[in-house]
Design a protein around this motif. Structure first.
Motif, PDB file in Angstrom:
ATOM      1  N   THR A   2      22.790  13.746 101.111  1.00 50.32           N
ATOM      2  CA  THR A   2      23.685  14.383 102.057  1.00 50.32           C
ATOM      3  C   THR A   2      24.680  15.280 101.343  1.00 50.32           C
ATOM      4  O   THR A   2      25.278  14.893 100.350  1.00 50.32           O
ATOM      5  CB  THR A   2      24.443  13.316 102.856  1.00 50.32           C
ATOM      6  N   LYS A   3      24.842  16.490 101.832  1.00 45.57           N
ATOM      7  CA  LYS A   3      25.817  17.407 101.262  1.00 45.57           C
ATOM      8  C   LYS A   3      27.081  17.380 102.091  1.00 45.57           C
ATOM      9  O   LYS A   3      27.056  17.109 103.278  1.00 45.57           O
ATOM     10  CB  LYS A   3      25.260  18.833 101.234  1.00 45.57           C
ATOM     11  N   ASN A 148      22.306  19.145 105.560  1.00 41.48           N
ATOM     12  CA  ASN A 148      22.642  20.561 105.684  1.00 41.48           C
ATOM     13  C   ASN A 148      24.049  20.834 105.163  1.00 41.48           C
ATOM     14  O   ASN A 148      24.908  19.950 105.151  1.00 41.48           O
ATOM     15  CB  ASN A 148      22.540  21.006 107.145  1.00 41.48           C
ATOM     16  N   ASN A 149      24.286  22.071 104.755  1.00 40.45           N
ATOM     17  CA  ASN A 149      25.571  22.500 104.229  1.00 40.45           C
ATOM     18  C   ASN A 149      26.422  23.038 105.369  1.00 40.45           C
ATOM     19  O   ASN A 149      26.176  24.136 105.876  1.00 40.45           O
ATOM     20  CB  ASN A 149      25.369  23.580 103.165  1.00 40.45           C
ATOM     21  N   TRP A 150      27.418  22.271 105.800  1.00 39.14           N
ATOM     22  CA  TRP A 150      28.293  22.679 106.894  1.00 39.14           C
ATOM     23  C   TRP A 150      29.472  23.465 106.334  1.00 39.14           C
ATOM     24  O   TRP A 150      30.231  22.973 105.503  1.00 39.14           O
ATOM     25  CB  TRP A 150      28.770  21.463 107.669  1.00 39.14           C
ATOM     26  N   LEU A 167      36.091  24.880 113.705  1.00 39.63           N
ATOM     27  CA  LEU A 167      34.732  25.371 113.915  1.00 39.63           C
ATOM     28  C   LEU A 167      33.976  25.278 112.594  1.00 39.63           C
ATOM     29  O   LEU A 167      34.520  25.606 111.530  1.00 39.63           O
ATOM     30  CB  LEU A 167      34.759  26.821 114.392  1.00 39.63           C
ATOM     31  N   TYR A 168      32.722  24.832 112.657  1.00 35.83           N
ATOM     32  CA  TYR A 168      31.854  24.726 111.483  1.00 35.83           C
ATOM     33  C   TYR A 168      30.490  25.325 111.830  1.00 35.83           C
ATOM     34  O   TYR A 168      30.108  25.385 112.998  1.00 35.83           O
ATOM     35  CB  TYR A 168      31.664  23.261 111.069  1.00 35.83           C
ATOM     36  N   TYR A 169      29.767  25.743 110.810  1.00 33.81           N
ATOM     37  CA  TYR A 169      28.411  26.228 111.053  1.00 33.81           C
ATOM     38  C   TYR A 169      27.518  25.912 109.859  1.00 33.81           C
ATOM     39  O   TYR A 169      27.983  25.768 108.722  1.00 33.81           O
ATOM     40  CB  TYR A 169      28.391  27.730 111.367  1.00 33.81           C
ATOM     41  N   ALA A 170      26.232  25.760 110.150  1.00 28.88           N
ATOM     42  CA  ALA A 170      25.235  25.492 109.114  1.00 28.88           C
ATOM     43  C   ALA A 170      24.122  26.526 109.250  1.00 28.88           C
ATOM     44  O   ALA A 170      23.549  26.682 110.328  1.00 28.88           O
ATOM     45  CB  ALA A 170      24.669  24.078 109.265  1.00 28.88           C
ATOM     46  N   LEU A 171      23.831  27.229 108.170  1.00 27.64           N
ATOM     47  CA  LEU A 171      22.783  28.252 108.153  1.00 27.64           C
ATOM     48  C   LEU A 171      21.492  27.667 107.584  1.00 27.64           C
ATOM     49  O   LEU A 171      21.523  26.733 106.781  1.00 27.64           O
ATOM     50  CB  LEU A 171      23.223  29.450 107.314  1.00 27.64           C
ATOM     51  N   ASN A 172      20.363  28.239 108.011  1.00 25.94           N
ATOM     52  CA  ASN A 172      19.057  27.846 107.451  1.00 25.94           C
ATOM     53  C   ASN A 172      18.882  26.331 107.505  1.00 25.94           C
ATOM     54  O   ASN A 172      18.538  25.684 106.517  1.00 25.94           O
ATOM     55  CB  ASN A 172      18.942  28.360 106.008  1.00 25.94           C
TER      56      ASN A 172
END
Length: 574
Positions: A2-3, A148-150, A167-172
């Motif tokens: 886990t990242k 995933n990298n948040w 707000l957070y986001y995870a790409l790919n």
């Protein structure tokens, strides 16, 4: 492994954006028009017109010149989704929604908020998470079962109201992601007010997607973002910060309306939470905003993410698109006897409501689009001792829209407890979707797995939904069916009284690829005790004959994450 949450290099939170490209005025001209203005065609055409000696020839050549000018003008022959594919600044792909979840709000302390997406995330897609909470605490980490990298995005803190939004986001994103955990610090002994929204999109750039963000702790107008690329996904989330109190969310408004050019993803009139998105056709300034009834103080966050041909579109077949958790009525928790009238942005062809209460049942459901709601008797369960009730209602061949509103649930009695109504927006359902329903009752007095629903679907490639209502303690996890999804949003701390976050009950579903028996079995939290008398309702719905989505993969063990940095808050009002 886990990242933990990390920061992607991006402009500072003060939202100073790069200056516009000085060549932009020329780049924004259509290619064919640039070629025409830089050519000597005009001089050539005039020269041709000087040579003919007869009037007829002059007329013919004049029409020929006009025809060439017509051909050189900008055309719109290849427009798709509102974009001119022949223009040099047209986006390569259009970001598209896959699924969305909006949770309710808890009134009690918390360490970890766990949110389950209805479907496993598709490979390479983008996830966006918004979470609000008591500003006395902070977010220690955001993680999921696929590591995933948040990335931390914009944040706003309203000090006078003790509320914060992140707000957070995870790409790919890694395929199969479905369970998101938000771990808090400093909220284990105070009212936490956690509430969240989660979206999945495909066709978002898998790296370096950030293209600006804004935040506002006192307005639904987040601010102005000046984007640098065409086709950006513009996402905004807002929350009513002044209406929540010691009893949880209490906006109880009448409407939330999307801004011009935006599409609503969710609209929780009980808590006071709404999010929306737009695909911006051309780069430049944009000011996300939306409106809502009443005079509550809202905060809002917005982010721009670049588009790209990336990720994976959802599969064919029956599939949940939107899931919205709503505390319908709260006599016990909030002294609110009148059920809230709901909004539900939706786009599928089947609407399903999972209802539970402390005895009363739903007697009728209506909405603004005049859908016909069915309330099958076989999908009603009254638990032993009459303290619990669970029910499933649905609208087949549903008329849906981002503006669907006026959803009213009539009830058999006010009762002495609270009521929950979780709405599912489903696409790919058969025109006559109802297969069958079952109901069960029982009592669980010892800690351990308890099965509250059993059904044998009569058709394959369908969707089975389950809801239960328990008398005390809280449902914490689902042990069967394998491949199913536990839709309950959970707080890891035992509630001293009924929670306003899904009322401690179980909501679950599975896409059935066979006609084998399905059992819904749960375990409780956290006092190592049973749940008392319970009632459960289960319903199977038929798909339109296409393949079903891939079943939820079995969760794998992950390492305990280390705390991640909390984003720097924006200025707070005095």
């Amino acid at each position: 492994m886990t990242k933990t949450t990390t920061y992607e290099p991006k402009p500072p939170q003060t939202n100073s954006f790069p200056a516009a490209d000085p060549r932009g005025s020329r780049r924004n001209l259509p290619r064919c028009l640039r070629n025409f203005t830089s050519s000597s065609f005009h001089r050539v055409a005039i020269a041709w017109l000087r040579f003919p000696r007869v009037k007829q020839a002059r007329i013919i050549l004049s029409f020929f010149a006009l025809f060439l000018i017509f051909l050189s003008a900008p055309r719109n022959w290849a427009t798709i989704d509102g974009f001119d594919a022949s223009a040099p600044d047209a986006p390569a792909a259009v970001p598209t929604l896959v699924q969305h979840v909006a949770t309710g709000m808890d009134r009690y302390p918390i360490n970890t908020l766990t949110i389950q997406l209805p479907n496993p995330v598709r490979a390479g897609n983008c996830l966006i998470l918004g979470v609000q909470f008591n500003s006395a605490g902070s977010v220690a980490s955001v993680t999921d079962e696929r590591g995933n990298n948040w990335i931390a995005g914009p944040t706003a803190t309203n000090g006078s109201l003790s509320k914060r939004m992140n707000l957070y986001y995870a790409l790919n994103a890694t395929a199969g992601t479905q369970t998101i955990k938000v771990r808090f610090s400093g909220l284990s002994h105070t009212n936490a007010y956690p509430q969240a929204v989660v979206s999945e999109f495909y066709n978002v750039a898998t790296a370096n997607a950030f293209d600006g963000s804004v935040a506002n702790s006192t307005s639904r107008t987040a601010g102005t973002i000046t984007t640098t690329a065409p086709g950006d996904l513009i996402y905004e989330w807002g929350a009513s910060l002044s209406s929540s109190n010691v009893n949880g969310g209490a906006f109880n408004g009448t409407s939330i309306t999307a801004g011009t050019g935006f599409t609503l993803l969710s609209a929780d009139l009980q808590v006071g939470s709404g999010d929306q998105y737009q695909i911006q056709p051309s780069a430049g300034p944009i000011t996300p905003t939306f409106s809502a009834s009443g005079s509550a103080v809202w905060g809002s966050l917005a982010i721009a993410l670049k588009s790209a041909t990336a990720g994976t579109a959802p599969p064919p077949g029956i599939r949940i698109i939107h899931l919205q958790h709503t505390l319908l009525q709260a006599v016990r928790a909030q002294n609110r006897s009148e059920p809230i009238v709901m909004q539900f942005p939706s786009s599928g062809n089947l609407l399903v409501g999972l209802y539970n209460a402390a005895g009363p049942i739903a007697t009728n459901v209506t909405d603004s689009l005049n859908n016909v709601w069915s309330l099958p008797a076989s999908a009603i369960s009254r638990g032993q001792e009459g303290n619990t009730s669970a029910q499933i209602v649905y609208a087949a061949n549903a008329h849906t829209a981002p503006t669907l509103s006026g959803i009213r649930v009539s009830i058999s009695a006010v009762g002495t407890g609270d009521m929950q109504f979780n709405l599912y927006d489903i696409t790919g359902a058969a025109s006559s979707p109802f297969d069958l329903a079952t109901n069960q009752q029982g009592t669980n007095n010892t800690y351990g797995p308890h099965t509250t629903g059993t059904i044998t679907p009569r058709t394959t490639n369908g969707l089975v939904l389950h809801v239960n209502s328990i008398d005390y303690h809280q449902e914490d996890a689902m042990t069967s069916p394998v491949g199913g999804a536990f839709d309950t949003v959970t707080n890891d701390l035992e509630s001293p009284d009924v929670s306003t976050l899904d009322m401690d009950n179980a909501y679950a579903h599975i896409y059935n690829s066979t006609t084998n028996q399905v059992n819904f079995t749960f375990t409780s939290c956290c006092a190592q005790a049973g749940v008392g008398p319970w009632g459960g309702a289960t319903a199977a719905f038929k798909g339109n004959g296409n393949a079903t989505p891939t079943p939820t993969p079995t969760a794998t063990a992950t390492a305990t994450p280390a705390p991640s940095p909390t984003p720097t808050p924006t200025a707070t009002p005095a």
